[in-house]
Design a protein around this motif. Structure first.
Motif, PDB file in Angstrom:
ATOM      1  N   ARG B  88       0.794  -1.211   0.093  1.00  0.00           N
ATOM      2  CA  ARG B  88      -0.070   0.143  -0.024  1.00  0.00           C
ATOM      3  C   ARG B  88       0.777   1.209   0.130  1.00  0.00           C
ATOM      4  N   ILE B  89       1.876   1.223   0.775  1.00  0.00           N
ATOM      5  CA  ILE B  89       2.844   2.546   1.009  1.00  0.00           C
ATOM      6  C   ILE B  89       3.364   2.580  -0.309  1.00  0.00           C
ATOM      7  N   ALA B  90       3.889   1.455  -0.892  1.00  0.00           N
ATOM      8  CA  ALA B  90       4.584   1.719  -2.333  1.00  0.00           C
ATOM      9  C   ALA B  90       3.648   2.294  -3.449  1.00  0.00           C
ATOM     10  N   GLU B  95       1.401   7.164  -6.400  1.00  0.00           N
ATOM     11  CA  GLU B  95       0.356   8.173  -6.679  1.00  0.00           C
ATOM     12  C   GLU B  95       0.484   9.650  -5.981  1.00  0.00           C
ATOM     13  N   ARG B  96       1.514   9.777  -5.401  1.00  0.00           N
ATOM     14  CA  ARG B  96       1.669  11.385  -4.839  1.00  0.00           C
ATOM     15  C   ARG B  96       2.841  11.559  -5.378  1.00  0.00           C
ATOM     16  N   ALA B  97       3.563  10.898  -6.182  1.00  0.00           N
ATOM     17  CA  ALA B  97       4.645  10.962  -6.794  1.00  0.00           C
ATOM     18  C   ALA B  97       5.127  12.550  -7.322  1.00  0.00           C
ATOM     19  N   ARG B  98       4.197  13.269  -7.979  1.00  0.00           N
ATOM     20  CA  ARG B  98       4.517  14.448  -8.474  1.00  0.00           C
ATOM     21  C   ARG B  98       4.860  15.374  -7.360  1.00  0.00           C
ATOM     22  N   ALA B 123      11.987   5.430  -4.212  1.00  0.00           N
ATOM     23  CA  ALA B 123      11.763   5.220  -2.965  1.00  0.00           C
ATOM     24  C   ALA B 123      10.403   4.210  -3.177  1.00  0.00           C
ATOM     25  N   ALA B 124       9.729   4.689  -4.050  1.00  0.00           N
ATOM     26  CA  ALA B 124       8.340   3.601  -4.236  1.00  0.00           C
ATOM     27  C   ALA B 124       9.045   2.115  -4.490  1.00  0.00           C
ATOM     28  N   ALA B 125       9.672   1.990  -5.377  1.00  0.00           N
ATOM     29  CA  ALA B 125      10.414   0.642  -5.734  1.00  0.00           C
ATOM     30  C   ALA B 125      10.851  -0.044  -4.614  1.00  0.00           C
ATOM     31  N   HIS B 126      11.460   0.905  -3.548  1.00  0.00           N
ATOM     32  CA  HIS B 126      12.039  -0.043  -2.492  1.00  0.00           C
ATOM     33  C   HIS B 126      10.839  -0.518  -1.580  1.00  0.00           C
ATOM     34  N   PHE B 127       9.953   0.151  -1.489  1.00  0.00           N
ATOM     35  CA  PHE B 127       8.614  -0.254  -0.915  1.00  0.00           C
ATOM     36  C   PHE B 127       7.979  -1.485  -1.411  1.00  0.00           C
ATOM     37  N   PHE B 128       7.922  -1.342  -2.713  1.00  0.00           N
ATOM     38  CA  PHE B 128       7.333  -2.410  -3.595  1.00  0.00           C
ATOM     39  C   PHE B 128       8.199  -3.955  -3.569  1.00  0.00           C
ATOM     40  N   TYR B 129       9.521  -3.423  -3.506  1.00  0.00           N
ATOM     41  CA  TYR B 129      10.258  -4.629  -3.504  1.00  0.00           C
ATOM     42  C   TYR B 129      10.447  -5.505  -2.228  1.00  0.00           C
ATOM     43  N   LEU B 194       5.495  11.267   3.999  1.00  0.00           N
ATOM     44  CA  LEU B 194       5.546   9.690   4.008  1.00  0.00           C
ATOM     45  C   LEU B 194       4.867   9.385   5.246  1.00  0.00           C
ATOM     46  N   ALA B 195       4.851  10.100   6.374  1.00  0.00           N
ATOM     47  CA  ALA B 195       4.122   9.528   7.503  1.00  0.00           C
ATOM     48  C   ALA B 195       2.782   9.778   7.258  1.00  0.00           C
ATOM     49  N   GLU B 196       2.243  10.600   6.486  1.00  0.00           N
ATOM     50  CA  GLU B 196       0.839  10.853   6.255  1.00  0.00           C
ATOM     51  C   GLU B 196       0.441   9.642   5.388  1.00  0.00           C
TER      52      GLU B 196
END
Lengths: 288, 476
Positions: B88-90, B95-98, B123-129, B194-196
């Motif tokens: 979900r975090i990934a 989704e909020r990348a921009r 960053a997103a990729a690290h969460f996904f992986y 990110l905490a949000e």
């Protein structure tokens, strides 16, 4: 009982493939478990320790650069020679550790087997700990474990041969070189082991064994800038924190080792191998 | 004729900047007891937002919340469930990348094209992986059923604020640990967004806690007796202090510290391609990169030609507004860092190296430094030995591969290295002998969650990414 007067051995250091006395000229008496005199051992100095680090650094390129197959054969050769000296080791272990002859023999046998176990690891570490990295892009990326460099080892104080072998063999298996401060009160099997190493194919300087006072030598080993990792297994408990702190001065790897000496007869795992390697990742683009 | 670039600024409104940001503890955003800090846009020197910091008792509260979360929920949760939270975090980061990219460029000063194309996607990729590892740890080769360590105290630097947070949090969570993370004093904003995201992803309270503040908060965190694992990315100097402070505590430690990477160009390398790689190696992220290729080793026979090409290329780098999509080099992150760079550059001049700086125009305000190349550098100079952490390249020469290798390895660091040659056997020969954790051949500054990253020697120990990176967060 024979009337013959035996020829007793002068126990010396093992440094850069040679057997010097301590440059300090000092020795200290080694007794058996009942306090009877066994021999005089060399009492290594700070300078001897520094010479040992120089020898270990000098030997690192060749030993780490040898093929894993070659390292495996060299280490297996050590086991062959250990096997041939089982009786001598058993006598020394029995005298130093105060265990019955049968128990001493079992410990020696376990030490030989332990050496064989690690000898077989040399050419499997990269397979088990390395990786092909499926990166998201047109690149070939792989990771390999490499030896960390010169490893300072404070050998176990109680288990004079099996314990020593259990901490030294993994250093050699990964391709690192060692400066070992032996058990202070039970150093004789270590010196005999050095005779085995000298007559096997392990290049001079790959293993350096210093007998002497652990508390005197350990701080210099922990602070030495050309030592990459520090095994505190045989560290005097009251010095342990200081030694760890000192190791931080050059960001040494300090493997997590038990604070009290473990049962060395238990089956080992690869934690010691993992602790002494660095993972290197290599990238190259793919394309035509 | 020359066509001038028209400015193509990204809108700062996209960052959804708020006037104030608060700490994130036990699932809630709360005021910290510390003196609030003001996060500054280094490109304009304007205050972006006020951020509450951890004060007396706050770190302790965060660590206790993390402990509760570890003991009651996260540490016991089946890996398959943990995985879904991390996935979900990934997704939400993507989704909020921009928004995250613009915020990162505002707070850090890095060019929007880098935050947009590198920081946020990585960053997103690290969460996904790492999400995928959560229920597969039995297969990581670290023994059956490996257990988490407990509470991880993590301290990260200002150069890749969001990406470093991801590198730290993702593996910790995947392995079943809970986290208290301290972002850098000058760049706390993206970690709080990110905490949000973590709150919106409904992670149980206390699993991730973010405590902004300066070095004293970091020191309190790593020294807190309730912390089982410490991970630090930053300077070698601070790394040594942490390693020393942790002596005897039994806390597991990983350090990702400084570097002084050699980027080695052989005479057979495709020079134009190598120039691009060298430029990327040192000017990417204003040179605020621990693995930056800050020492260029040129084979003597091509040195002159290569330097000319390098100067020509560096002259075209556009230095300025980080939000302009055409900007290549953004702002230096802080006045302190700018001063440090200026000092080291002055030392290079004093010690006799030949300085060349890009004639590019620099903005009137903000912290900027023109890309600089020093030729005639010798190994004893400070600019060849010390990490500058800025857009400054030191050029040395060599004649033989052995000499290149000796010079490259002549440093207490060992984080990364680059090799440029068309000869495959030479690449592998060099890669084998370079004492560095990452070797880029005919490329530079590539990062991927599947590829372990970390240093030799005084560049630290432990790895981030790949199977090797899991070891740092498991009791093995």
């Amino acid at each position: 009982m024979s009337d013959r007067v035996t020829v007793s051995k002068t126990y010396k250091l093992y440094l850069g493939g040679a057997f010097p006395r301590s440059e300090s000229g000092r020795t200290y008496p080694v007794a058996d478990s009942k306090g009877r005199f066994l021999a005089n051992a060399a009492q290594a100095s700070r300078k001897d320790l520094r010479e040992a680090v120089v020898a270990a650094r000098g030997a690192f390129g060749k030993w780490s650069g040898a093929t894993a197959y070659n390292r495996g054969q060299v280490l297996y050769r050590v086991a062959e020679l250990l096997e041939g000296r089982r009786e001598q080791f058993a006598d020394e272990v029995a005298a130093g550790e105060g265990v019955p002859a049968k128990r001493a023999q079992a410990l020696v046998d376990a030490a030989v087997d332990r050496w064989v176990w690690y000898a077989g690891w040399t050419d499997k570490i990269a397979t088990v700990l390395g990786a092909a990295n499926p990166v998201a892009g047109p690149y070939f990326s792989f990771s390999v474990p490499e030896p960390t460099g010169v490893v300072g080892v404070l050998a176990p104080q109680r288990s004079s041969l099996l314990g020593l072998v259990s901490v030294l063999a993994p250093v050699l298996a990964v391709g690192a070189t060692a400066v070992v401060v032996t058990s202070q009160d039970r150093p004789l099997p270590a010196i005999t082991l050095s005779e085995v190493l000298a007559t096997s194919d392990v290049p001079g300087g790959v293993v350096n064994l210093l007998t002497g006072h652990t508390a005197e030598l350990a701080p210099w080993l922990a602070a030495h800038a050309d030592v990459n990792a520090l095994d505190l297994t045989g560290a005097p408990p009251e010095l342990r924190v200081d030694l760890e702190r000192s190791a931080a001065g050059t960001v040494k790897r300090v493997p997590r080792v038990p604070t009290t000496e473990p049962d060395w007869t238990e089956r080992p795992d690869i934690a010691r191998l993992r602790a002494l390697v660095e993972t290197k990742t290599v990238w190259h683009p793919m394309g035509v | 004729m020359t066509w001038e670039y028209a400015p193509a600024p990204e809108s700062r409104a996209i960052a959804n900047l708020k006037p104030s940001y608060r700490m994130f503890v036990d699932g809630e955003f709360v005021e910290g007891a510390g003196e609030p800090l003001k996060s500054v846009n280094p490109a304009t020197e304007e205050v972006l937002a006020e951020v509450s910091t951890a004060g007396a008792g706050d770190v302790d509260r965060a660590v206790k919340a993390a402990r509760r979360a570890h003991d009651k929920t996260w540490g016991r949760m089946p890996g398959t469930e943990r995985a879904k939270y991390i996935f979900r975090i990934a997704r939400m980061v993507a989704e909020r990348a921009r928004e995250l990219a613009v915020l990162e460029s505002l707070d850090n000063g890095k060019p929007i094209k880098e935050s947009r194309d590198t920081d946020v996607p990585t960053a997103a990729a690290h969460f996904f992986y790492h999400a995928g590892w959560a229920d597969k740890l039995d297969y990581a080769g670290l023994g059956p059923d490996p257990k988490p360590l407990g509470v991880a105290g993590q301290v990260i630097p200002w150069n890749f604020p969001l990406m470093m947070a991801a590198w730290k949090i993702a593996p910790a969570l995947a392995c079943g640990n809970t986290v208290v993370l301290k972002p850098a004093e000058t760049t706390p904003l993206s970690a709080l967004v990110l905490a949000e995201i973590i709150q919106q992803a409904e992670l149980p309270p206390g699993v991730v806690n973010i405590v902004p503040g300066a070095g004293d908060v970091g020191a309190e965190l790593v020294n807190h007796p309730g912390v089982n694992k410490v991970a630090f990315t930053g300077s070698t100097e601070v790394g040594k202090v942490i390693q020393s402070a942790l002596a005897g505590t039994g806390k597991k430690l990983t350090l990702e510290l400084g570097g002084k990477a050699a980027n080695i160009v052989f005479d057979d390398a495709p020079l134009d391609q190598a120039v691009e790689g060298i430029v990327n190696g040192i000017f990417f992220n204003q040179g605020h990169v621990c693995c930056a290729g800050s020492r260029l080793l040129l084979q003597e026979s091509i040195a002159e030609e290569f330097l000319a090409k390098l100067h020509a290329r560096v002259s075209t780098l556009r230095v300025g507004d980080p939000l302009d999509k055409n900007t290549d080099v953004g702002a230096i992150n802080s006045r302190d860092q700018l001063t440090k760079i200026q000092d080291l550059v002055a030392s290079g001049e004093q010690e006799g190296a030949e300085r060349w700086s890009s004639p590019c125009p620099l903005p009137d305000k903000g912290f900027f430094f023109a890309p600089t190349v020093f030729a005639g550098v010798t190994q004893s100079m400070r600019i060849a030995r010390e990490e500058i952490f800025g857009p400054v390249l030191s050029v040395l020469t060599f004649r033989t591969p052995d000499e290149a290798l000796a010079k490259a390895n002549n440093t207490p660091y060992g984080l990364s290295a680059g090799v440029w040659t068309e000869k495959g056997s030479r690449i592998l020969w060099m890669a084998d002998r370079l004492r560095a954790g990452v070797v880029w051949a005919n490329t530079f500054n590539r990062f991927d969650p599947t590829a372990p990253f970390g240093g030799y020697q005084e560049s630290g120990f432990g790895r981030e990414g790949g199977r090797a990176g899991l070891e740092a967060y498991l009791d093995v």
